[in-house]
Motif scaffolding. Structure first.
Motif, PDB file in Angstrom:
ATOM      1  N   VAL A   2       0.864  -1.186   0.000  1.00 42.80           N
ATOM      2  CA  VAL A   2       0.000   0.000   0.000  1.00 42.80           C
ATOM      3  C   VAL A   2       0.899   1.234   0.000  1.00 42.80           C
ATOM      4  O   VAL A   2       1.765   1.381   0.863  1.00 42.80           O
ATOM      5  N   GLY A   3       0.707   2.071  -1.020  1.00 41.90           N
ATOM      6  CA  GLY A   3       1.467   3.309  -1.130  1.00 41.90           C
ATOM      7  C   GLY A   3       0.714   4.417  -0.415  1.00 41.90           C
ATOM      8  O   GLY A   3      -0.523   4.409  -0.329  1.00 41.90           O
ATOM      9  N   ALA A   4       1.471   5.378   0.109  1.00 40.20           N
ATOM     10  CA  ALA A   4       0.872   6.524   0.804  1.00 40.20           C
ATOM     11  C   ALA A   4       1.610   7.767   0.325  1.00 40.20           C
ATOM     12  O   ALA A   4       2.772   7.976   0.685  1.00 40.20           O
ATOM     13  N   LEU A   5       0.942   8.547  -0.515  1.00 36.69           N
ATOM     14  CA  LEU A   5       1.555   9.757  -1.049  1.00 36.69           C
ATOM     15  C   LEU A   5       1.271  10.924  -0.102  1.00 36.69           C
ATOM     16  O   LEU A   5       0.109  11.284   0.114  1.00 36.69           O
ATOM     17  N   LEU A   6       2.334  11.473   0.491  1.00 35.26           N
ATOM     18  CA  LEU A   6       2.168  12.615   1.396  1.00 35.26           C
ATOM     19  C   LEU A   6       1.979  13.880   0.575  1.00 35.26           C
ATOM     20  O   LEU A   6       2.726  14.121  -0.386  1.00 35.26           O
ATOM     21  N   LEU A   7       0.998  14.688   0.972  1.00 36.65           N
ATOM     22  CA  LEU A   7       0.699  15.939   0.270  1.00 36.65           C
ATOM     23  C   LEU A   7       0.387  17.016   1.295  1.00 36.65           C
ATOM     24  O   LEU A   7      -0.063  16.697   2.409  1.00 36.65           O
ATOM     25  N   PRO A   8       0.551  18.287   0.920  1.00 34.42           N
ATOM     26  CA  PRO A   8       0.132  19.336   1.860  1.00 34.42           C
ATOM     27  C   PRO A   8      -1.374  19.214   2.100  1.00 34.42           C
ATOM     28  O   PRO A   8      -2.137  18.996   1.155  1.00 34.42           O
ATOM     29  N   PRO A   9      -1.806  19.334   3.356  1.00 36.21           N
ATOM     30  CA  PRO A   9      -3.245  19.207   3.620  1.00 36.21           C
ATOM     31  C   PRO A   9      -3.998  20.441   3.134  1.00 36.21           C
ATOM     32  O   PRO A   9      -3.428  21.530   3.068  1.00 36.21           O
ATOM     33  N   ASP A  10      -5.268  20.250   2.773  1.00 41.39           N
ATOM     34  CA  ASP A  10      -6.136  21.380   2.441  1.00 41.39           C
ATOM     35  C   ASP A  10      -6.633  22.008   3.747  1.00 41.39           C
ATOM     36  O   ASP A  10      -6.804  23.211   3.850  1.00 41.39           O
ATOM     37  N   ASP A  11      -6.859  21.142   4.734  1.00 43.36           N
ATOM     38  CA  ASP A  11      -7.360  21.553   6.047  1.00 43.36           C
ATOM     39  C   ASP A  11      -6.154  21.889   6.934  1.00 43.36           C
ATOM     40  O   ASP A  11      -5.346  21.009   7.258  1.00 43.36           O
ATOM     41  N   PRO A  12      -6.021  23.175   7.326  1.00 44.00           N
ATOM     42  CA  PRO A  12      -4.811  23.591   8.058  1.00 44.00           C
ATOM     43  C   PRO A  12      -4.657  22.939   9.437  1.00 44.00           C
ATOM     44  O   PRO A  12      -3.584  22.999  10.033  1.00 44.00           O
ATOM     45  N   ARG A  13      -5.705  22.285   9.949  1.00 42.49           N
ATOM     46  CA  ARG A  13      -5.583  21.617  11.256  1.00 42.49           C
ATOM     47  C   ARG A  13      -4.789  20.321  11.139  1.00 42.49           C
ATOM     48  O   ARG A  13      -4.413  19.721  12.139  1.00 42.49           O
ATOM     49  N   CYS A  14      -4.561  19.861   9.897  1.00 41.83           N
ATOM     50  CA  CYS A  14      -3.937  18.535   9.712  1.00 41.83           C
ATOM     51  C   CYS A  14      -2.428  18.658   9.547  1.00 41.83           C
ATOM     52  O   CYS A  14      -1.934  19.631   8.973  1.00 41.83           O
ATOM     53  N   CYS A  15      -1.699  17.637  10.041  1.00 41.30           N
ATOM     54  CA  CYS A  15      -0.240  17.665   9.910  1.00 41.30           C
ATOM     55  C   CYS A  15       0.187  17.207   8.519  1.00 41.30           C
ATOM     56  O   CYS A  15       1.297  17.507   8.074  1.00 41.30           O
ATOM     57  N   THR A  16      -0.674  16.473   7.826  1.00 38.17           N
ATOM     58  CA  THR A  16      -0.375  16.059   6.452  1.00 38.17           C
ATOM     59  C   THR A  16      -1.665  15.645   5.750  1.00 38.17           C
ATOM     60  O   THR A  16      -2.666  15.318   6.407  1.00 38.17           O
ATOM     61  N   GLY A  17      -1.602  15.672   4.425  1.00 42.70           N
ATOM     62  CA  GLY A  17      -2.627  15.006   3.631  1.00 42.70           C
ATOM     63  C   GLY A  17      -2.025  13.720   3.111  1.00 42.70           C
ATOM     64  O   GLY A  17      -0.786  13.602   3.017  1.00 42.70           O
ATOM     65  N   VAL A  18      -2.855  12.747   2.773  1.00 42.59           N
ATOM     66  CA  VAL A  18      -2.323  11.491   2.238  1.00 42.59           C
ATOM     67  C   VAL A  18      -3.334  10.841   1.294  1.00 42.59           C
ATOM     68  O   VAL A  18      -4.542  10.873   1.541  1.00 42.59           O
ATOM     69  N   ILE A  19      -2.811  10.304   0.189  1.00 42.70           N
ATOM     70  CA  ILE A  19      -3.635   9.494  -0.726  1.00 42.70           C
ATOM     71  C   ILE A  19      -3.059   8.081  -0.703  1.00 42.70           C
ATOM     72  O   ILE A  19      -1.865   7.883  -0.947  1.00 42.70           O
ATOM     73  N   TYR A  20      -3.922   7.115  -0.406  1.00 38.32           N
ATOM     74  CA  TYR A  20      -3.496   5.709  -0.352  1.00 38.32           C
ATOM     75  C   TYR A  20      -3.800   5.028  -1.683  1.00 38.32           C
ATOM     76  O   TYR A  20      -4.846   5.275  -2.291  1.00 38.32           O
ATOM     77  N   PHE A  21      -2.890   4.149  -2.093  1.00 37.37           N
ATOM     78  CA  PHE A  21      -3.085   3.421  -3.352  1.00 37.37           C
ATOM     79  C   PHE A  21      -2.399   2.066  -3.241  1.00 37.37           C
ATOM     80  O   PHE A  21      -1.611   1.820  -2.323  1.00 37.37           O
ATOM     81  N   ASN A  22      -2.746   1.190  -4.195  1.00 39.56           N
ATOM     82  CA  ASN A  22      -2.127  -0.141  -4.183  1.00 39.56           C
ATOM     83  C   ASN A  22      -1.771  -0.565  -5.606  1.00 39.56           C
ATOM     84  O   ASN A  22      -1.726   0.278  -6.511  1.00 39.56           O
ATOM     85  N   ASN A  23      -1.543  -1.843  -5.813  1.00 33.73           N
ATOM     86  CA  ASN A  23      -1.082  -2.318  -7.117  1.00 33.73           C
ATOM     87  C   ASN A  23      -2.126  -2.203  -8.212  1.00 33.73           C
ATOM     88  O   ASN A  23      -1.800  -2.257  -9.394  1.00 33.73           O
ATOM     89  N   VAL A  24      -3.411  -2.015  -7.828  1.00 35.21           N
ATOM     90  CA  VAL A  24      -4.457  -1.929  -8.864  1.00 35.21           C
ATOM     91  C   VAL A  24      -5.255  -0.618  -8.839  1.00 35.21           C
ATOM     92  O   VAL A  24      -6.003  -0.339  -9.777  1.00 35.21           O
ATOM     93  N   GLY A  25      -5.184   0.169  -7.780  1.00 34.09           N
ATOM     94  CA  GLY A  25      -6.010   1.377  -7.740  1.00 34.09           C
ATOM     95  C   GLY A  25      -5.822   2.161  -6.455  1.00 34.09           C
ATOM     96  O   GLY A  25      -4.728   2.201  -5.883  1.00 34.09           O
ATOM     97  N   TYR A  26      -6.932   2.750  -5.984  1.00 37.15           N
ATOM     98  CA  TYR A  26      -6.870   3.734  -4.894  1.00 37.15           C
ATOM     99  C   TYR A  26      -7.763   3.302  -3.737  1.00 37.15           C
ATOM    100  O   TYR A  26      -8.791   2.659  -3.942  1.00 37.15           O
ATOM    101  N   LEU A  27      -7.374   3.697  -2.529  1.00 39.59           N
ATOM    102  CA  LEU A  27      -8.186   3.427  -1.344  1.00 39.59           C
ATOM    103  C   LEU A  27      -8.780   4.748  -0.858  1.00 39.59           C
ATOM    104  O   LEU A  27      -8.249   5.820  -1.158  1.00 39.59           O
ATOM    105  N   GLY A  28      -9.865   4.651  -0.085  1.00 38.71           N
ATOM    106  CA  GLY A  28     -10.420   5.855   0.539  1.00 38.71           C
ATOM    107  C   GLY A  28      -9.572   6.193   1.749  1.00 38.71           C
ATOM    108  O   GLY A  28      -8.881   7.208   1.818  1.00 38.71           O
ATOM    109  N   MET A  29      -9.595   5.308   2.722  1.00 40.03           N
ATOM    110  CA  MET A  29      -8.788   5.419   3.925  1.00 40.03           C
ATOM    111  C   MET A  29      -7.999   4.129   4.015  1.00 40.03           C
ATOM    112  O   MET A  29      -8.277   3.170   3.298  1.00 40.03           O
ATOM    113  N   CYS A  30      -7.032   4.094   4.873  1.00 39.62           N
ATOM    114  CA  CYS A  30      -6.317   2.846   5.127  1.00 39.62           C
ATOM    115  C   CYS A  30      -5.851   2.881   6.574  1.00 39.62           C
ATOM    116  O   CYS A  30      -5.068   3.773   6.957  1.00 39.62           O
ATOM    117  N   GLY A  31      -6.344   1.937   7.373  1.00 42.08           N
ATOM    118  CA  GLY A  31      -6.032   1.944   8.806  1.00 42.08           C
ATOM    119  C   GLY A  31      -4.587   1.582   9.072  1.00 42.08           C
ATOM    120  O   GLY A  31      -3.862   2.324   9.750  1.00 42.08           O
TER     121      GLY A  31
END
Ligand code: PYC
Length: 318
Positions: free
Chosen positions: A60-89
């Motif tokens: 599972v890949g996790a691309l770190l990005l600047p958050p849109d919401d300033p309360r957050c320490c990071t934004g993240v998009i999760y993905f895998n070998n075939v596509g994208y996840l919503g959240m990933c625990g």
């Protein structure tokens, strides 16, 4: 040659690869918008990181990005070998451990922005990580699907940050020796769900199949087997799958608010879970631990025939 710095970790056995830099610019806006741009314009970058030969069906890949919401320490998009996840625990536990390893966060409470909402996280002094996941709920109970070779299989459709079909029916005990058989069974359920056109709310794609049972060695302890979209089983107890399970337990009156639920995955590694009531379903808290396994620079050589990963969608513009 393109280069990306990544840090690998595992959470209860399931790998996460955090991408620190080297990615194309996905622009601004919500994480959901940026995930759409990622998928539509830069999907080959996903397969370059998560598919073979650099990744695998467990990655599972996790691309770190600047958050849109300033309360957050990071934004993240999760993905895998075939596509994208919503959240990933397990992935969020890995991200928190990685940010701590980099000295970007310390112990205490933080927030992480994902395409499906803001998640509260807490890094504890002993290294464990708590996640306050997005609101989770059961969408449909006792849904029956005809599975060739297995007859009628009944289960619940529930949201935990991804869509799950959760069944208690299993032809095999939930133990390591049966992983191949459990994988074949859950893949057959996934095909039957796709063929029946079943989905979550607003046509949400059910792409995780969870068998919910007990540990063969300890009948009182919950154990699951979760099939992930890329065809591999989750080595961890699956944070979003545990959240979806909590929503079903709450809906059935089988687990009270604040009660502790110990959820083992198929390897026997465990997450602790509990919930608070939400407006619609439950607000899950999942606690687990991750360990750093490597730090590397991925190299993308332009003349490599598999530079974008095996099975990559051809790039529109690399
Ligand atoms: O922990 O939520 C999770 C997860 C989803 C897919 C793999 N792990």
């Amino acid at each position: 040659m393109r280069k990306m710095n990544v840090i690998d970790s595992h959470t209860a056995g399931e790998p996460t690869r955090v991408v620190l830099d080297g990615f194309p610019d996905l622009g601004g806006g919500s994480l959901a918008e940026r995930r759409r741009r990622f998928r539509d314009g830069f999907d080959h970058w996903r397969s370059a990181v998560a598919a073979e030969p650099r990744g695998s069906d467990t990655m599972v890949g996790a691309l770190l990005l600047p958050p849109d919401d300033p309360r957050c320490c990071t934004g993240v998009i999760y993905f895998n070998n075939v596509g994208y996840l919503g959240m990933c625990g397990h992935g969020t536990i890995g991200v928190v451990r990685t940010l701590a390893h980099l000295g970007r966060i310390g112990p205490g409470a933080h927030r992480v922005e994902t395409p499906v909402g803001v998640v509260g996280v807490e890094l504890h002094d002993d290294g464990r990580v708590s996640i306050d996941n997005v609101e989770s709920y059961r969408h449909a109970a006792g849904v029956e699907v005809e599975v060739p070779g297995h007859g009628t299989v009944a289960g619940d459709i529930a949201w935990g940050g991804n869509w799950f079909f959760i069944t208690a029916q299993s032809p095999l005990a939930l133990e390591v020796a049966n992983i191949a058989g459990l994988t074949a069974y859950t893949q057959a359920i996934q095909r039957a769900i796709d063929a029946a056109g079943l989905g979550g709310e607003d046509g949400g794609v059910i792409d995780h199949i969870e068998i919910s049972g007990t540990s063969p060695g300890a009948p009182g302890v919950a154990r699951n087997f979760v099939l992930c979209p890329g065809g591999a089983y989750d080595r961890s107890p699956c944070g979003t799958g545990t959240s979806a399970k909590l929503a079903c337990l709450a809906a059935d009156g089988q687990l009270g608010e604040g009660e502790r639920w110990l959820q083992q995955g198929i390897l026997g590694s465990a997450f602790e879970a509990s919930y608070r009531r939400g407006a619609r379903g439950v607000l899950p808290r999942i606690v687990g631990q991750a360990w750093i396994t490597g730090r590397s620079e991925l190299l993308l050589e332009p003349d490599d025939p598999f530079v974008w990963g095996i099975g990559a969608r051809p790039p529109a513009s690399p």
